[in-house]
Design an enzyme around this catalytic site. Structure first.
Site, PDB file in Angstrom:
ATOM      1  N   LYS A 207       8.588   3.686  -9.702  1.00 15.26           N
ATOM      2  CA  LYS A 207       9.473   3.072 -10.692  1.00 15.26           C
ATOM      3  C   LYS A 207       9.014   3.434 -12.115  1.00 15.26           C
ATOM      4  O   LYS A 207       9.027   4.601 -12.453  1.00 15.26           O
ATOM      5  CB  LYS A 207       9.538   1.562 -10.453  1.00 15.26           C
ATOM      6  CG  LYS A 207       9.704   1.167  -8.959  1.00 15.26           C
ATOM      7  CD  LYS A 207      11.061   1.486  -8.380  1.00 15.26           C
ATOM      8  CE  LYS A 207      11.135   1.359  -6.865  1.00 15.26           C
ATOM      9  NZ  LYS A 207      10.763   0.071  -6.307  1.00 15.26           N
TER      10      LYS A 207
ATOM     11  N   ARG B  59      -8.049  14.553   2.800  1.00 12.67           N
ATOM     12  CA  ARG B  59      -7.612  13.164   2.993  1.00 12.67           C
ATOM     13  C   ARG B  59      -8.524  12.172   2.279  1.00 12.67           C
ATOM     14  O   ARG B  59      -8.180  11.005   2.090  1.00 12.67           O
ATOM     15  CB  ARG B  59      -7.501  12.836   4.492  1.00 12.67           C
ATOM     16  CG  ARG B  59      -6.859  11.491   4.757  1.00 12.67           C
ATOM     17  CD  ARG B  59      -6.402  11.217   6.195  1.00 12.67           C
ATOM     18  NE  ARG B  59      -6.929  12.095   7.195  1.00 12.67           N
ATOM     19  CZ  ARG B  59      -8.104  11.949   7.825  1.00 12.67           C
ATOM     20  NH1 ARG B  59      -8.875  10.914   7.525  1.00 12.67           N
ATOM     21  NH2 ARG B  59      -8.486  12.823   8.723  1.00 12.67           N
TER      22      ARG B  59
ATOM     23  N   TYR C 200      10.132  -8.253  -3.149  1.00 14.49           N
ATOM     24  CA  TYR C 200      10.816  -6.997  -2.823  1.00 14.49           C
ATOM     25  C   TYR C 200      11.131  -6.977  -1.329  1.00 14.49           C
ATOM     26  O   TYR C 200      10.275  -7.319  -0.514  1.00 14.49           O
ATOM     27  CB  TYR C 200       9.904  -5.827  -3.204  1.00 14.49           C
ATOM     28  CG  TYR C 200      10.437  -4.503  -2.745  1.00 14.49           C
ATOM     29  CD1 TYR C 200      11.573  -3.963  -3.316  1.00 14.49           C
ATOM     30  CD2 TYR C 200       9.807  -3.795  -1.723  1.00 14.49           C
ATOM     31  CE1 TYR C 200      12.067  -2.742  -2.879  1.00 14.49           C
ATOM     32  CE2 TYR C 200      10.299  -2.571  -1.291  1.00 14.49           C
ATOM     33  CZ  TYR C 200      11.432  -2.062  -1.866  1.00 14.49           C
ATOM     34  OH  TYR C 200      11.925  -0.864  -1.440  1.00 14.49           O
TER      35      TYR C 200
ATOM     36  N   ASP D 230       2.123  -7.950  -7.341  1.00 14.37           N
ATOM     37  CA  ASP D 230       2.953  -6.743  -7.446  1.00 14.37           C
ATOM     38  C   ASP D 230       3.468  -6.708  -8.883  1.00 14.37           C
ATOM     39  O   ASP D 230       4.295  -7.532  -9.285  1.00 14.37           O
ATOM     40  CB  ASP D 230       4.102  -6.813  -6.428  1.00 14.37           C
ATOM     41  CG  ASP D 230       4.967  -5.540  -6.434  1.00 14.37           C
ATOM     42  OD1 ASP D 230       5.038  -4.881  -7.487  1.00 14.37           O
ATOM     43  OD2 ASP D 230       5.578  -5.247  -5.394  1.00 14.37           O
TER      44      ASP D 230
HETATM   45  C1  LIG Z   1      10.334  -0.370  -4.995  1.00 17.89           C
HETATM   46  C2  LIG Z   1       9.388  -1.506  -4.898  1.00 17.89           C
HETATM   47  C3  LIG Z   1       8.368  -1.521  -3.928  1.00 17.89           C
HETATM   48  C4  LIG Z   1       8.248  -0.442  -2.868  1.00 17.89           C
HETATM   49  O1  LIG Z   1       7.810   0.773  -3.417  1.00 17.89           O
HETATM   50  P1  LIG Z   1       8.181   2.215  -2.780  1.00 17.89           P
HETATM   51  O2  LIG Z   1       7.517   3.150  -3.740  1.00 17.89           O
HETATM   52  O3  LIG Z   1       9.674   2.297  -2.742  1.00 17.89           O
HETATM   53  O4  LIG Z   1       7.587   2.257  -1.415  1.00 17.89           O
HETATM   54  C5  LIG Z   1       7.478  -2.571  -3.950  1.00 17.89           C
HETATM   55  N1  LIG Z   1       7.591  -3.582  -4.847  1.00 17.89           N
HETATM   56  C6  LIG Z   1       8.557  -3.609  -5.781  1.00 17.89           C
HETATM   57  C7  LIG Z   1       8.637  -4.751  -6.735  1.00 17.89           C
HETATM   58  C8  LIG Z   1       9.496  -2.569  -5.835  1.00 17.89           C
HETATM   59  O5  LIG Z   1      10.475  -2.621  -6.756  1.00 17.89           O
END
Ligand SMILES: *Cc1c(COP(=O)(O)O)cnc(C)c1O
Length: 354
Positions: free
Chosen positions: A193, A46, A97, A168
């Site tokens: 993504k 961990r 998001y 983000d």
């Molecule tokens: C998909 C997404 C998230 C969340 O990420 P996960 O990997 O699905 O938990 C956060 N911010 C943005 C801009 C996203 O497109």
């Protein structure tokens, strides 16, 4: 050896590799381990893993800081939001998001913090909202409205107010925007993504230049246990090797499609920030027209998520949790790396049905 600093494309290919010595593998091995021989740095599964570390080294090099990977983008978001003190104010985009918005709403409902949701394109309003805030959360471009924040101006105001600034950077990727060079203290990613890029991984990460912040967040990850998977880290690193090629191709496809969609009579509005691979269109026929289009393509896959090699689309308001200020007929297109004429032909034939 050249003393040239490598460009991001070269860094994407070279960072996070084992040292070049005879018989060393070119790629970081997949190290499956729950425990390590005692008295070293790792000790337990961990607390660290060499495969996570290879991915973290590569993403850290691209963003320009030290990286920590997490179980998902949202595990990263919750770890960062947990930094703020009890009852503190957090400024965030009203169109962040939807998982981020839901976490803020949940924390607010439980009295943990106060969320100040703002229109991030209204820089004056965002700057005003920074007053007495503990954290300023930015997402730029936003998902799926594709709004852009003036990161430098907002970061300066946030720092004057004594707040941390988080960006983000999922949509832009470090190849199109490096928030740590624009005043951000922390960058977060849904590595699910573009970074992974093949719709086969759920993973998150953050990057910071602040060693103290890094230590606090590493300690939180150790304690809470929202750790990345080893195989996921390896796949994300493999995906990262082609990030520049994928982003370039998605972007050139998206630019062309955004231009053609702008001339289409069924389309009331095209939102495209001028870079990246996401285009949002608002259909003149509203939700019904949008649902018809998402049902009628054959090459474009009707699916949520984004940033993969394959083109996907969805009407965002089909999710009950999506903010109601997102138009009902908005379809988010995640433009992949296929042939642009094939993508256009498939999309145009679905639009003809309206
Ligand atoms: C998909 C997404 C998230 C969340 O990420 P996960 O990997 O699905 O938990 C956060 N911010 C943005 C801009 C996203 O497109």
């Amino acid at each position: 050896m050249s003393d040239r600093t490598w460009s991001p494309a070269t860094t994407a290919v070279t960072a996070g590799r084992p040292e070049h010595r005879p018989d060393a593998p070119l790629n970081a091995p997949i190290t499956m381990a729950s425990t390590y021989v005692a008295t070293g740095d790792l000790e337990y599964g961990r607390y660290g893993n060499p495969t996570w570390a290879a991915f973290e080294e590569a993403l850290g090099a691209l963003e320009g800081g030290r990286c920590l990977a997490f179980a998902s983008g949202l595990a990263t978001v919750s770890t960062v939001l947990d930094l703020v003190g009890q009852g503190a104010a957090v400024v965030a985009p009203r169109h962040a998001y939807n998982g981020t918005i839901m976490q803020l709403a949940d924390l607010e409902a439980r009295g943990r913090l106060t969320a100040r949701l703002v229109d991030i394109t209204d820089t004056d309003a965002v700057v005003k909202a920074c007053d007495d805030a503990a954290l300023v959360w930015l997402e730029s471009p936003t998902n799926p409205a594709l709004e852009i924040a003036e990161i430098e101006t907002i970061a300066a105001a946030a720092h004057d107010a004594g707040a941390y600034v988080v960006v983000d950077n999922t949509f832009a990727t470090p190849l199109r925007q490096r928030p740590l060079t624009m005043g951000a203290d922390l960058v977060v990613h849904s590595a699910t993504k573009y970074l992974s890029g093949h719709a086969d991984v759920v993973l998150g990460a953050l990057v910071t230049t602040d060693d103290q912040l890094y230590d606090v967040l590493k300690a939180r990850r150790d304690l809470v246990g929202a750790i990345p998977g080893t195989l996921e880290s390896w796949l994300a690193l493999r995906g990262l090797r082609t990030l520049h090629l994928r982003v370039d191709r998605s972007e050139s496809n998206a630019t062309e499609l955004a231009r053609r969609l702008g001339d289409h009579p069924a389309v009331a509005e095209v939102r495209y920030p001028g870079f990246g691979g996401i285009v949002s269109v608002v259909l003149a026929g509203g939700a019904d027209a949008a649902d018809l289009v998402t049902r009628s393509t054959s090459l474009w896959v009707h699916a949520t998520s984004l940033g993969g090699v394959e083109s996907t689309l969805e009407r965002r308001r089909r999710w009950k949790t999506e903010p109601t200020t997102i138009p009902d007929g908005l379809v988010r297109l995640s433009v992949g790396i296929e042939d642009v004429e094939d993508l256009w032909a498939d999309l145009a034939s679905a639009l003809e049905l309206i």
